[in-house]
Design a protein around this motif. Structure first.
Motif, PDB file in Angstrom:
ATOM      1  N   ALA A  58       0.848  -1.198   0.000  1.00 14.55           N
ATOM      2  CA  ALA A  58       0.000   0.000   0.000  1.00 14.55           C
ATOM      3  C   ALA A  58       0.882   1.246   0.000  1.00 14.55           C
ATOM      4  O   ALA A  58       0.569   2.244  -0.661  1.00 14.55           O
ATOM      5  CB  ALA A  58      -0.937   0.002   1.198  1.00 14.55           C
ATOM      6  N   THR A  78      -7.420   5.176  -1.066  1.00 15.21           N
ATOM      7  CA  THR A  78      -7.932   3.973  -0.412  1.00 15.21           C
ATOM      8  C   THR A  78      -7.316   2.744  -1.053  1.00 15.21           C
ATOM      9  O   THR A  78      -6.943   2.759  -2.232  1.00 15.21           O
ATOM     10  CB  THR A  78      -9.470   3.860  -0.524  1.00 15.21           C
ATOM     11  OG1 THR A  78      -9.820   3.683  -1.899  1.00 15.21           O
ATOM     12  CG2 THR A  78     -10.166   5.076   0.042  1.00 15.21           C
ATOM     13  N   VAL A  79      -7.215   1.680  -0.257  1.00 14.87           N
ATOM     14  CA  VAL A  79      -6.716   0.410  -0.779  1.00 14.87           C
ATOM     15  C   VAL A  79      -7.557  -0.739  -0.244  1.00 14.87           C
ATOM     16  O   VAL A  79      -8.195  -0.624   0.809  1.00 14.87           O
ATOM     17  CB  VAL A  79      -5.232   0.157  -0.414  1.00 14.87           C
ATOM     18  CG1 VAL A  79      -4.329   1.212  -1.033  1.00 14.87           C
ATOM     19  CG2 VAL A  79      -5.027   0.078   1.079  1.00 14.87           C
ATOM     20  N   GLN A  80      -7.515  -1.838  -0.985  1.00 18.90           N
ATOM     21  CA  GLN A  80      -8.139  -3.085  -0.564  1.00 18.90           C
ATOM     22  C   GLN A  80      -7.149  -4.199  -0.876  1.00 18.90           C
ATOM     23  O   GLN A  80      -6.685  -4.327  -2.015  1.00 18.90           O
ATOM     24  CB  GLN A  80      -9.448  -3.296  -1.327  1.00 18.90           C
ATOM     25  CG  GLN A  80     -10.208  -4.517  -0.881  1.00 18.90           C
ATOM     26  CD  GLN A  80     -11.468  -4.681  -1.696  1.00 18.90           C
ATOM     27  OE1 GLN A  80     -11.429  -5.170  -2.821  1.00 18.90           O
ATOM     28  NE2 GLN A  80     -12.585  -4.238  -1.131  1.00 18.90           N
ATOM     29  N   PHE A  81      -6.833  -4.989   0.128  1.00 17.77           N
ATOM     30  CA  PHE A  81      -5.857  -6.066  -0.032  1.00 17.77           C
ATOM     31  C   PHE A  81      -6.513  -7.267  -0.690  1.00 17.77           C
ATOM     32  O   PHE A  81      -7.618  -7.657  -0.327  1.00 17.77           O
ATOM     33  CB  PHE A  81      -5.271  -6.461   1.326  1.00 17.77           C
ATOM     34  CG  PHE A  81      -4.681  -5.279   2.052  1.00 17.77           C
ATOM     35  CD1 PHE A  81      -3.516  -4.698   1.610  1.00 17.77           C
ATOM     36  CD2 PHE A  81      -5.325  -4.743   3.156  1.00 17.77           C
ATOM     37  CE1 PHE A  81      -2.989  -3.593   2.257  1.00 17.77           C
ATOM     38  CE2 PHE A  81      -4.806  -3.646   3.811  1.00 17.77           C
ATOM     39  CZ  PHE A  81      -3.633  -3.072   3.367  1.00 17.77           C
ATOM     40  N   ARG A  82      -5.792  -7.882  -1.665  1.00 21.29           N
ATOM     41  CA  ARG A  82      -6.341  -9.004  -2.414  1.00 21.29           C
ATOM     42  C   ARG A  82      -5.513 -10.284  -2.280  1.00 21.29           C
ATOM     43  O   ARG A  82      -6.064 -11.342  -2.114  1.00 21.29           O
ATOM     44  CB  ARG A  82      -6.469  -8.641  -3.900  1.00 21.29           C
ATOM     45  CG  ARG A  82      -7.507  -7.562  -4.178  1.00 21.29           C
ATOM     46  CD  ARG A  82      -8.878  -8.093  -3.791  1.00 21.29           C
ATOM     47  NE  ARG A  82      -9.948  -7.155  -3.956  1.00 21.29           N
ATOM     48  CZ  ARG A  82     -10.790  -7.158  -4.962  1.00 21.29           C
ATOM     49  NH1 ARG A  82     -10.670  -8.022  -5.923  1.00 21.29           N
ATOM     50  NH2 ARG A  82     -11.755  -6.268  -5.004  1.00 21.29           N
ATOM     51  N   ASP A 114      -8.471   4.884 -10.636  1.00 22.09           N
ATOM     52  CA  ASP A 114      -8.496   3.486 -10.222  1.00 22.09           C
ATOM     53  C   ASP A 114      -7.054   3.027 -10.219  1.00 22.09           C
ATOM     54  O   ASP A 114      -6.304   3.287 -11.180  1.00 22.09           O
ATOM     55  CB  ASP A 114      -9.302   2.622 -11.198  1.00 22.09           C
ATOM     56  CG  ASP A 114     -10.794   2.698 -10.961  1.00 22.09           C
ATOM     57  OD1 ASP A 114     -11.207   3.208  -9.894  1.00 22.09           O
ATOM     58  OD2 ASP A 114     -11.549   2.250 -11.834  1.00 22.09           O
ATOM     59  N   ARG A 116      -3.979  -0.109  -9.079  1.00 22.54           N
ATOM     60  CA  ARG A 116      -3.785  -1.552  -8.949  1.00 22.54           C
ATOM     61  C   ARG A 116      -2.303  -1.841  -8.714  1.00 22.54           C
ATOM     62  O   ARG A 116      -1.445  -1.193  -9.290  1.00 22.54           O
ATOM     63  CB  ARG A 116      -4.258  -2.232 -10.219  1.00 22.54           C
ATOM     64  CG  ARG A 116      -4.248  -3.737 -10.192  1.00 22.54           C
ATOM     65  CD  ARG A 116      -4.951  -4.311 -11.419  1.00 22.54           C
ATOM     66  NE  ARG A 116      -6.343  -3.899 -11.473  1.00 22.54           N
ATOM     67  CZ  ARG A 116      -7.365  -4.596 -10.973  1.00 22.54           C
ATOM     68  NH1 ARG A 116      -7.144  -5.739 -10.377  1.00 22.54           N
ATOM     69  NH2 ARG A 116      -8.604  -4.157 -11.081  1.00 22.54           N
ATOM     70  N   THR A 124      -3.225  -9.929  -8.499  1.00 25.36           N
ATOM     71  CA  THR A 124      -3.550  -8.587  -8.017  1.00 25.36           C
ATOM     72  C   THR A 124      -3.372  -8.566  -6.504  1.00 25.36           C
ATOM     73  O   THR A 124      -4.123  -9.215  -5.779  1.00 25.36           O
ATOM     74  CB  THR A 124      -4.988  -8.194  -8.392  1.00 25.36           C
ATOM     75  OG1 THR A 124      -5.095  -8.185  -9.818  1.00 25.36           O
ATOM     76  CG2 THR A 124      -5.338  -6.818  -7.845  1.00 25.36           C
ATOM     77  N   ILE A 126      -3.258  -5.591  -4.653  1.00 28.14           N
ATOM     78  CA  ILE A 126      -4.061  -4.498  -4.104  1.00 28.14           C
ATOM     79  C   ILE A 126      -4.845  -3.849  -5.238  1.00 28.14           C
ATOM     80  O   ILE A 126      -4.324  -3.676  -6.340  1.00 28.14           O
ATOM     81  CB  ILE A 126      -3.170  -3.424  -3.438  1.00 28.14           C
ATOM     82  CG1 ILE A 126      -2.566  -3.941  -2.145  1.00 28.14           C
ATOM     83  CG2 ILE A 126      -3.940  -2.141  -3.171  1.00 28.14           C
ATOM     84  CD1 ILE A 126      -1.729  -2.926  -1.403  1.00 28.14           C
ATOM     85  N   GLY A 128      -7.106  -0.169  -5.541  1.00 29.57           N
ATOM     86  CA  GLY A 128      -7.291   1.055  -4.785  1.00 29.57           C
ATOM     87  C   GLY A 128      -7.880   2.142  -5.646  1.00 29.57           C
ATOM     88  O   GLY A 128      -8.167   1.951  -6.831  1.00 29.57           O
ATOM     89  N   SER A 129      -8.053   3.289  -5.018  1.00 31.30           N
ATOM     90  CA  SER A 129      -8.539   4.457  -5.737  1.00 31.30           C
ATOM     91  C   SER A 129      -7.975   5.697  -5.068  1.00 31.30           C
ATOM     92  O   SER A 129      -7.528   5.648  -3.919  1.00 31.30           O
ATOM     93  CB  SER A 129     -10.070   4.491  -5.759  1.00 31.30           C
ATOM     94  OG  SER A 129     -10.584   4.623  -4.458  1.00 31.30           O
TER      95      SER A 129
END
Length: 143
Positions: A58, A78-82, A114, A116, A124, A126, A128-129
């Motif tokens: 991140a 923002t991030v989202q862990f994948r 967007d 990535r 993938t 992460i 994020g945006s």
């Protein structure tokens, strides 16, 4: 640079990552979970080896965005862990401009991105945006 909806940002690579990178990040963050540095602990937990603290990648993604737009222009991130990131992974940070608009009640022109982080194996790590301020004169195709 002029940004338009649909533009792809230049890719930026980080790595290959090492166990030392993981440990250095753990020291800086204060997250000393042994799953990120202790091989035996990671294997006992069912993993093939140690893996990165998610916030490390991140941080690479945040570095990517700030290198392009400058830290003073970041409005939201923002991030989202994948997926896990493993020793020797090379991370590619990419981004796409999905919208450009003027902030309500402001003359500030904003780009919605967007984001990535992917590994050399195509995984993938992460998504994020971000919202970043860009000069009105540097943007086209608002909306």
């Amino acid at each position: 640079m002029t940004y338009s909806k649909g533009d792809e940002l230049l890719e930026r690579e980080f790595g290959p990552l090492t166990r030392t990178d993981f440990v250095r990040y753990q020291g800086a963050s204060g997250d000393f979970n042994p799953i990120h540095h202790d091989e035996n602990f990671a294997k006992a937990a069912g993993f093939p080896t140690v893996f990165s603290v998610g916030m490390l990648q991140a941080g690479y993604l945040a570095t990517y965005v700030t290198e392009i737009f400058g830290p003073a222009n970041i409005r939201r991130f923002t991030v989202q862990f994948r997926e896990q990131v493993w020793p020797d992974d090379v991370l590619a940070c990419t981004g796409t401009v999905v919208a450009i608009d003027t902030a309500i009640g402001s003359d500030e022109c904003l780009a919605e991105l967007d984001l990535r982080v992917t590994t050399q194996r195509g995984m993938t790590a992460i998504i994020g945006s971000a919202t970043v301020a860009i000069s009105d004169a540097l943007s086209t195709n608002r909306g």
